[in-house]
Motif scaffolding. Structure first.
Motif, PDB file in Angstrom:
ATOM      1  N   UNK A  31       0.840  -1.203   0.000  1.00 46.54           N
ATOM      2  CA  UNK A  31       0.000   0.000   0.000  1.00 46.54           C
ATOM      3  C   UNK A  31       0.874   1.252   0.000  1.00 46.54           C
ATOM      4  N   UNK A  32       1.926   1.266   0.791  1.00 48.56           N
ATOM      5  CA  UNK A  32       2.805   2.445   0.828  1.00 48.56           C
ATOM      6  C   UNK A  32       3.472   2.674  -0.517  1.00 48.56           C
ATOM      7  N   UNK A  33       3.835   1.591  -1.184  1.00 51.66           N
ATOM      8  CA  UNK A  33       4.463   1.731  -2.500  1.00 51.66           C
ATOM      9  C   UNK A  33       3.476   2.252  -3.542  1.00 51.66           C
ATOM     10  N   UNK A  34       2.211   1.865  -3.436  1.00 47.16           N
ATOM     11  CA  UNK A  34       1.197   2.347  -4.387  1.00 47.16           C
ATOM     12  C   UNK A  34       1.054   3.855  -4.322  1.00 47.16           C
ATOM     13  N   UNK A  35       1.141   4.408  -3.110  1.00 51.09           N
ATOM     14  CA  UNK A  35       0.862   5.833  -2.914  1.00 51.09           C
ATOM     15  C   UNK A  35       2.082   6.680  -2.588  1.00 51.09           C
ATOM     16  N   UNK A  36       3.245   6.049  -2.438  1.00 50.28           N
ATOM     17  CA  UNK A  36       4.451   6.820  -2.175  1.00 50.28           C
ATOM     18  C   UNK A  36       4.445   7.534  -0.835  1.00 50.28           C
ATOM     19  N   UNK A  37       3.867   6.913   0.162  1.00 49.65           N
ATOM     20  CA  UNK A  37       3.822   7.485   1.515  1.00 49.65           C
ATOM     21  C   UNK A  37       4.764   6.675   2.403  1.00 49.65           C
ATOM     22  N   UNK A  38       5.200   7.260   3.486  1.00 50.82           N
ATOM     23  CA  UNK A  38       6.124   6.528   4.354  1.00 50.82           C
ATOM     24  C   UNK A  38       5.415   5.345   5.007  1.00 50.82           C
ATOM     25  N   UNK A  39       6.162   4.281   5.177  1.00 51.59           N
ATOM     26  CA  UNK A  39       5.614   3.070   5.801  1.00 51.59           C
ATOM     27  C   UNK A  39       5.186   3.372   7.228  1.00 51.59           C
ATOM     28  N   UNK A  40       5.992   4.161   7.939  1.00 51.46           N
ATOM     29  CA  UNK A  40       5.670   4.504   9.331  1.00 51.46           C
ATOM     30  C   UNK A  40       4.306   5.196   9.421  1.00 51.46           C
ATOM     31  N   UNK A  41       4.056   6.130   8.509  1.00 50.20           N
ATOM     32  CA  UNK A  41       2.775   6.847   8.490  1.00 50.20           C
ATOM     33  C   UNK A  41       1.630   5.874   8.185  1.00 50.20           C
ATOM     34  N   UNK A  42       1.836   5.008   7.201  1.00 51.29           N
ATOM     35  CA  UNK A  42       0.784   4.062   6.827  1.00 51.29           C
ATOM     36  C   UNK A  42       0.519   3.056   7.935  1.00 51.29           C
ATOM     37  N   UNK A  44       0.542   3.638  11.108  1.00 55.06           N
ATOM     38  CA  UNK A  44      -0.354   4.321  12.049  1.00 55.06           C
ATOM     39  C   UNK A  44      -1.777   4.398  11.498  1.00 55.06           C
ATOM     40  N   UNK A  45      -1.897   4.672  10.212  1.00 55.10           N
ATOM     41  CA  UNK A  45      -3.216   4.773   9.572  1.00 55.10           C
ATOM     42  C   UNK A  45      -3.923   3.414   9.606  1.00 55.10           C
ATOM     43  N   UNK A  46      -3.226   2.369   9.192  1.00 52.29           N
ATOM     44  CA  UNK A  46      -3.822   1.028   9.167  1.00 52.29           C
ATOM     45  C   UNK A  46      -4.181   0.587  10.581  1.00 52.29           C
ATOM     46  N   UNK A  47      -3.331   0.898  11.546  1.00 51.41           N
ATOM     47  CA  UNK A  47      -3.631   0.542  12.936  1.00 51.41           C
ATOM     48  C   UNK A  47      -4.942   1.192  13.386  1.00 51.41           C
ATOM     49  N   UNK A  48      -5.095   2.480  13.109  1.00 45.24           N
ATOM     50  CA  UNK A  48      -6.335   3.178  13.495  1.00 45.24           C
ATOM     51  C   UNK A  48      -7.549   2.576  12.774  1.00 45.24           C
ATOM     52  N   UNK A  49      -7.397   2.290  11.485  1.00 48.28           N
ATOM     53  CA  UNK A  49      -8.529   1.741  10.741  1.00 48.28           C
ATOM     54  C   UNK A  49      -8.861   0.323  11.186  1.00 48.28           C
ATOM     55  N   UNK A  50      -7.884  -0.408  11.676  1.00 46.62           N
ATOM     56  CA  UNK A  50      -8.184  -1.744  12.208  1.00 46.62           C
ATOM     57  C   UNK A  50      -8.886  -1.631  13.560  1.00 46.62           C
ATOM     58  N   UNK A  51      -8.559  -0.603  14.335  1.00 47.29           N
ATOM     59  CA  UNK A  51      -9.244  -0.386  15.609  1.00 47.29           C
ATOM     60  C   UNK A  51     -10.732  -0.129  15.418  1.00 47.29           C
ATOM     61  N   UNK A  52     -11.100   0.570  14.348  1.00 41.62           N
ATOM     62  CA  UNK A  52     -12.502   0.901  14.106  1.00 41.62           C
ATOM     63  C   UNK A  52     -13.190  -0.073  13.150  1.00 41.62           C
ATOM     64  N   UNK A  53     -12.460  -1.097  12.710  1.00 44.97           N
ATOM     65  CA  UNK A  53     -13.070  -2.174  11.945  1.00 44.97           C
ATOM     66  C   UNK A  53     -13.082  -2.041  10.439  1.00 44.97           C
ATOM     67  N   UNK A  54     -12.461  -1.008   9.895  1.00 40.12           N
ATOM     68  CA  UNK A  54     -12.437  -0.861   8.443  1.00 40.12           C
ATOM     69  C   UNK A  54     -11.407  -1.775   7.793  1.00 40.12           C
ATOM     70  N   UNK A  55     -10.374  -2.127   8.552  1.00 37.19           N
ATOM     71  CA  UNK A  55      -9.309  -2.999   8.059  1.00 37.19           C
ATOM     72  C   UNK A  55      -9.163  -4.164   9.017  1.00 37.19           C
ATOM     73  N   UNK A  56      -8.945  -5.344   8.449  1.00 36.36           N
ATOM     74  CA  UNK A  56      -8.621  -6.522   9.248  1.00 36.36           C
ATOM     75  C   UNK A  56      -7.133  -6.791   9.067  1.00 36.36           C
TER      76      UNK A  56
END
Length: 144
Positions: A31-42, A44-56
């Protein structure tokens, strides 16, 4: 109004995950490679989205990430509410001495509600379904 990069990339990550077959796992690195964003930032994003159930997030050797629920049930307005700090202006405490008489705060609140009401009309499925241009940009053709 401008969404934070956290919300922006959260929505983009969800769109990518929605393009994959539901059972398919991918990695945060992909995912980070698709969008050119830092892995560290992603992370944190994926962790938050998994907390709220959007990502498993599936742990282990064959682990990875995928949508946590069907794209048809992920409302864009709800994602924004879950990821975005929606305080557009700082009207609390000593931040502004005109707060007791200011009408701008309620006008901004009304505008924010209108924005979120519009985003509530759209699901993740709406963003990706039949979007062949997006599919070709995100999902490379696999050799036969």
């Amino acid at each position: 109004m401008q969404l934070t990069s956290f919300t922006d990339y959260g929505l983009r990550a969800l769109m990518y995950l929605a393009m994959l077959p539901p059972e398919e796992l991918t990695s945060i690195t992909v995912v980070t490679e698709k969008y050119g964003v830092s892995r560290h930032h992603m992370v944190k994003i994926i962790h938050r989205m998994s907390q709220v159930g959007y990502v498993e997030a599936v742990r282990g050797k064959n682990g990875g990430i995928r949508l946590g629920r069907p794209a048809t049930s992920i409302v864009i307005g709800d994602v924004i509410r879950a990821l975005e700090p929606l305080s557009i202006v700082n009207c609390g405490g000593d931040a502004c001495h005109i707060t007791p008489a200011c009408r701008l705060k309620s006008a901004i609140a009304d505008a924010l509600e209108a924005f979120l009401a519009e985003m509530d009309k759209h699901t993740l499925h709406d963003m990706v379904s039949g979007n062949n241009d997006l599919h070709s940009l995100l999902i490379p053709v696999r050799p036969a």
